[in-house]
Scaffold this active site. Structure first.
Site, mmCIF file in Angstrom:
data_model
loop_
_atom_site.group_PDB
_atom_site.id
_atom_site.type_symbol
_atom_site.label_atom_id
_atom_site.label_comp_id
_atom_site.label_asym_id
_atom_site.label_seq_id
_atom_site.Cartn_x
_atom_site.Cartn_y
_atom_site.Cartn_z
ATOM 1 N N CYS A 29 0.839 -1.206 0.000
ATOM 2 C CA CYS A 29 0.000 0.000 0.000
ATOM 3 C C CYS A 29 0.876 1.260 0.000
ATOM 4 C CB CYS A 29 -0.899 -0.061 1.236
ATOM 5 S SG CYS A 29 -1.642 1.486 1.725
ATOM 6 N N CYS A 32 0.330 3.715 2.828
ATOM 7 C CA CYS A 32 0.805 3.103 4.082
ATOM 8 C C CYS A 32 2.306 3.319 4.248
ATOM 9 C CB CYS A 32 0.516 1.608 4.099
ATOM 10 S SG CYS A 32 -1.234 1.194 4.034
#
Length: 106
Positions: A29, A32
């Site tokens: 991600c 992230c």
């Protein structure tokens, strides 16, 4: 020390007392990967004042489902075992720190 990695076995033990911020994330991600260094830095700054933790949703899908994590990064804030705040997306360190200090009553 950095953020503590939690599993479904260790999760409850770490959030049950005091203030805990948990970052739900995954290595693939992009956002992230932006949030994680912020969380790690916060963990070093808040050591002894709050628990800063992370959960890899790929490894701990049960935990992600339990808390209804649909988008990551998702940051959950607990006070004495109770979920008090849920934030989705990238959050700046000062915003997270303010929320933690507010919960601590500082």
């Amino acid at each position: 020390m950095g953020a503590i990695s939690l599993t479904k076995e260790t999760f409850q033990n770490h959030v049950q007392s005091g203030v805990t911020l948990v970052d739900f994330w995954a290595p693939w991600c992009g956002p992230c990967r932006v949030q994680l260094p912020i969380v790690e830095e916060l963990a070093d700054e808040m050591e002894g004042q709050a628990t800063i933790a992370k959960v890899n949703v790929d490894n701990e899908s049960e935990l992600a489902m339990q808390f209804g994590i649909m988008s990551i990064p998702a940051l959950l804030l607990f006070k004495d075992g109770k979920l008090v705040d849920k934030m989705v997306g990238i959050n700046q360190k000062h915003v997270l720190k303010e929320k933690i200090l507010e919960l601590k009553g500082n």
